[in-house]
Scaffold this active site. Structure first.
Site, PDB file in Angstrom:
ATOM      1  N   VAL A  16      33.832  51.810  43.638  1.00 23.76           N
ATOM      2  CA  VAL A  16      34.804  52.502  44.516  1.00 23.76           C
ATOM      3  C   VAL A  16      36.077  51.687  44.702  1.00 23.76           C
ATOM      4  CG1 VAL A  16      33.165  53.920  45.827  1.00 23.76           C
ATOM      5  CG2 VAL A  16      33.594  51.560  46.525  1.00 23.76           C
ATOM      6  N   GLY A  17      36.079  50.444  44.240  1.00 17.33           N
ATOM      7  CA  GLY A  17      37.288  49.633  44.419  1.00 17.33           C
ATOM      8  C   GLY A  17      37.394  48.608  43.295  1.00 17.33           C
ATOM      9  N   ARG A  18      38.635  48.344  42.887  1.00 19.39           N
ATOM     10  CA  ARG A  18      38.830  47.296  41.856  1.00 19.39           C
ATOM     11  C   ARG A  18      40.192  46.678  42.093  1.00 19.39           C
ATOM     12  NH1 ARG A  18      38.151  49.517  36.187  1.00 19.39           N
ATOM     13  NH2 ARG A  18      40.076  50.605  36.652  1.00 19.39           N
ATOM     14  N   GLY A  19      40.263  45.349  41.965  1.00 20.12           N
ATOM     15  CA  GLY A  19      41.574  44.691  42.145  1.00 20.12           C
ATOM     16  C   GLY A  19      41.485  43.280  41.613  1.00 20.12           C
ATOM     17  N   TYR A  46      40.879  40.778  43.249  1.00 18.63           N
ATOM     18  CA  TYR A  46      39.807  40.058  43.967  1.00 18.63           C
ATOM     19  C   TYR A  46      38.441  40.275  43.343  1.00 18.63           C
ATOM     20  CZ  TYR A  46      39.477  44.819  45.551  1.00 18.63           C
ATOM     21  OH  TYR A  46      39.374  46.190  45.566  1.00 18.63           O
ATOM     22  N   GLY A  47      38.324  41.326  42.523  1.00 26.75           N
ATOM     23  CA  GLY A  47      37.011  41.636  41.942  1.00 26.75           C
ATOM     24  C   GLY A  47      36.820  43.133  41.981  1.00 26.75           C
ATOM     25  N   VAL A  84      34.294  46.521  43.773  1.00 28.53           N
ATOM     26  CA  VAL A  84      33.399  46.883  44.884  1.00 28.53           C
ATOM     27  C   VAL A  84      32.633  48.151  44.518  1.00 28.53           C
ATOM     28  CG1 VAL A  84      33.280  47.480  47.325  1.00 28.53           C
ATOM     29  CG2 VAL A  84      35.031  45.903  46.536  1.00 28.53           C
ATOM     30  N   LYS A  89      30.457  43.706  46.795  1.00 32.15           N
ATOM     31  CA  LYS A  89      31.671  43.160  46.171  1.00 32.15           C
ATOM     32  C   LYS A  89      31.273  42.123  45.131  1.00 32.15           C
ATOM     33  CE  LYS A  89      35.891  40.535  47.304  1.00 32.15           C
ATOM     34  NZ  LYS A  89      36.769  40.093  48.425  1.00 32.15           N
ATOM     35  N   ASP A 148      47.656  40.186  56.728  1.00 34.18           N
ATOM     36  CA  ASP A 148      48.020  41.328  55.869  1.00 34.18           C
ATOM     37  C   ASP A 148      47.500  42.633  56.454  1.00 34.18           C
ATOM     38  OD1 ASP A 148      47.461  42.411  52.433  1.00 34.18           O
ATOM     39  OD2 ASP A 148      49.168  42.675  53.782  1.00 34.18           O
TER      40      ASP A 148
HETATM   41  C1  LIG Z   1      39.663  35.467  49.822  1.00 38.33           C
HETATM   42  C2  LIG Z   1      39.331  36.301  51.005  1.00 38.33           C
HETATM   43  C3  LIG Z   1      39.343  37.694  50.900  1.00 38.33           C
HETATM   44  C4  LIG Z   1      39.057  38.469  52.026  1.00 38.33           C
HETATM   45  C5  LIG Z   1      38.749  37.845  53.244  1.00 38.33           C
HETATM   46  N1  LIG Z   1      38.468  38.616  54.391  1.00 38.33           N
HETATM   47  N2  LIG Z   1      39.008  38.305  55.591  1.00 38.33           N
HETATM   48  C6  LIG Z   1      38.566  39.221  56.474  1.00 38.33           C
HETATM   49  C7  LIG Z   1      38.924  39.230  57.944  1.00 38.33           C
HETATM   50  C8  LIG Z   1      40.207  38.446  58.164  1.00 38.33           C
HETATM   51  C9  LIG Z   1      39.118  40.647  58.440  1.00 38.33           C
HETATM   52  C10 LIG Z   1      37.807  38.569  58.727  1.00 38.33           C
HETATM   53  C11 LIG Z   1      37.737  40.148  55.812  1.00 38.33           C
HETATM   54  C12 LIG Z   1      37.683  39.726  54.491  1.00 38.33           C
HETATM   55  N3  LIG Z   1      36.970  40.269  53.413  1.00 38.33           N
HETATM   56  C13 LIG Z   1      36.696  41.610  53.328  1.00 38.33           C
HETATM   57  O1  LIG Z   1      37.073  42.419  54.147  1.00 38.33           O
HETATM   58  N4  LIG Z   1      35.969  41.996  52.250  1.00 38.33           N
HETATM   59  C14 LIG Z   1      35.553  43.390  52.149  1.00 38.33           C
HETATM   60  C15 LIG Z   1      34.944  43.622  50.800  1.00 38.33           C
HETATM   61  C16 LIG Z   1      34.174  44.911  50.902  1.00 38.33           C
HETATM   62  N5  LIG Z   1      35.020  45.960  50.371  1.00 38.33           N
HETATM   63  C17 LIG Z   1      34.915  47.233  50.808  1.00 38.33           C
HETATM   64  O2  LIG Z   1      34.217  47.575  51.721  1.00 38.33           O
HETATM   65  O3  LIG Z   1      35.717  48.094  50.065  1.00 38.33           O
HETATM   66  C18 LIG Z   1      35.727  49.489  50.288  1.00 38.33           C
HETATM   67  C19 LIG Z   1      36.640  50.037  49.197  1.00 38.33           C
HETATM   68  C20 LIG Z   1      34.323  50.073  50.142  1.00 38.33           C
HETATM   69  C21 LIG Z   1      36.290  49.801  51.662  1.00 38.33           C
HETATM   70  C22 LIG Z   1      38.749  36.459  53.349  1.00 38.33           C
HETATM   71  C23 LIG Z   1      39.049  35.698  52.225  1.00 38.33           C
END
Ligand SMILES: Cc1ccc(-n2nc(C(C)(C)C)cc2NC(=O)NCCCNC(=O)OC(C)(C)C)cc1
Length: 411
Positions: free
Chosen positions: A29-32, A34-35, A37, A56, A155
């Site tokens: 469902v997601g690609r970028g 970062y990897g 999902v 992810k 962001d």
């Molecule tokens: C390198 C890096 C990337 C992301 C994060 N990060 N930081 C946060 C805070 C600041 C909100 C706590 C949250 C993240 N990481 C994420 O949110 N990762 C989510 C990955 C799951 N992806 C996800 O649920 O994607 C769909 C498309 C299904 C909605 C930290 C560090």
């Protein structure tokens, strides 16, 4: 060094493999950068509770700096309005890292696009009166938690505000996430566009960042929340600015974005923002905009009342103008924003932002791997054509409305 072969054999025999525990074939469902999902369900043998999860697969192999930061950060954080990391899987054979999260069916980017398109088709979608207030309240709660743990988001934008779907026990709950570019650097002066081809938007970037401020602050997150609040109210990005396809400038100074902010907010006077002349790019500002006389008659109140009939005396507008103070020192903290009268008066914010209403948005589309060229990818990343999910919504609502009318005629 001599490794305890027997110990390693035992470990690898016992280690749960992500492909054994979860079904994720064809469910991307997601690609970028970062990897990628996947939307997954645990296989019956797995010990994870039933339900949907976001899996992810982190780009690259081994424990990269960004993988390490994401794991170290998320495992320490626990709040209902912040995405929660459930499990980490290290695939030793491929040195791949997989992170397991709760799955959120919706996000503000897709929700706002849906409402914007519904307006264009002149078909109204019914939402609870406290919809914006409930979303704002939960974003501020989540950010207050992060800021009190000295975590800055850096962001915030609609795509990073997730909302749990109808099948989740947390129906209609906001989860703050960071889906975007796995930033290698956190200094605001790093050209993000060099990390990821997807164009970065500057629509949510605080004016001090555009004028060369060297560090992110909590006030920068609050500015972005103000931009999101305005967008929830009008279904349009408040500081929308066309993006040149490849912004390769290394400078944080973006004249067009600043021009857009001034044409909505007016030009900051010495009284409005005392420290403005001390910002690194103040010289560019004066060169490009002079004394800003051409923006004298613009103001947020004028913009919101003309474009949306919003009263400058309403609590909603007053909170919005506090969040969008040009001077970062004048913006409220997350706690001060939560104490604003806007959240104390009726209707109160609800735990389920849909307040029990039907959820009109379609589910996330699965991305197929065939299309690697850009335009396919771009089309793929557009959510399900909105009119399709709009039709589904109307049809389901049509039956409900017909049923209601029949009942009224009978009674
Ligand atoms: C390198 C890096 C990337 C992301 C994060 N990060 N930081 C946060 C805070 C600041 C909100 C706590 C949250 C993240 N990481 C994420 O949110 N990762 C989510 C990955 C799951 N992806 C996800 O649920 O994607 C769909 C498309 C299904 C909605 C930290 C560090």
């Amino acid at each position: 060094a001599w490794m305890d072969a027997d110990f390693r054999r035992q470990l690898s025999a016992r280690r749960e493999r992500v492909e054994d525990a979860f079904e994720f074939e064809g469910r991307k469902v997601g690609r970028g950068s970062y990897g990628q999902v996947f939307k997954t369900k645990p296989r019956s043998c797995a010990d994870a509770p039933a339900g949907d999860y976001a899996l992810k697969q982190i780009e690259g192999s081994g424990l990269s700096m960004s993988a390490c930061r994401e794991i170290a950060l998320l495992r320490e954080l626990k709040h209902p309005n912040v995405i929660s990391l459930k499990q980490v899987y290290l695939a030793h054979e491929t040195r791949q890292i997989w992170l397991l999260f709760d799955y959120a069916e919706h996000d503000l980017w897709r929700m706002i696009n849906f409402h914007a398109s519904a307006k264009k088709c002149n078909s109204q979608v019914s939402l609870p009166p406290n919809f914006t207030k409930s979303i704002m309240h939960q974003i501020l709660c989540g950010i207050h938690y992060l800021h009190s743990n000295w975590v800055l988001h850096r962001d915030l934008k609609p795509a990073n505000i997730l909302v749990m779907g109808a099948t989740s026990p947390e129906r209609g709950r906001v989860k703050i996430a960071d889906l975007g570019l796995a930033r290698l650097f956190h200094q605001p002066l790093t050209p993000l566009t060099e990390i990821d081809p997807v164009v970065v938007t500057f629509w949510y970037r605080a004016p001090e960042l555009l004028l060369g401020a060297r560090h992110y602050t909590k006030a920068i997150d609050l500015w972005a929340i103000g931009c999101i609040m305005a967008e929830l109210i009008t279904d349009k990005p408040l500081f929308y600015c066309k993006q040149e396809e490849d912004i390769k400038t290394s400078s944080p100074y973006n004249r067009d974005q600043l021009e857009r902010i001034f044409s909505v907010m007016g030009f900051p006077s010495q009284q409005d923002w005392r420290d403005l002349p001390h910002l690194p790019k103040y010289g560019d500002l004066v060169r490009n905009f002079g004394t800003g006389q051409q923006y004298a008659r613009f103001s947020l109140g004028r913009h919101m009342s003309r474009s949306f009939g919003m009263s400058e005396t309403s609590p909603e507008f007053r909170l919005l103008s506090r969040l969008l103070a040009m001077d970062p020192l004048r913006r409220p903290s997350a706690r001060e924003a939560l104490e604003d009268r806007y959240f104390l008066e009726e209707p109160r914010p609800a735990a389920d932002v849909f307040n029990g209403f039907d959820i009109p948005y379609g589910k996330r589309d699965f991305i197929s791997d065939s299309s690697d060229n850009k335009d396919d990818l771009a089309r793929q990343q557009q959510s399900q054509p909105v009119h399709a999910s709009l039709q589904q919504y109307q049809q389901s609502h049509q039956q409900a409305l017909l049923l209601q009318q029949q009942q009224q005629q009978l009674s």
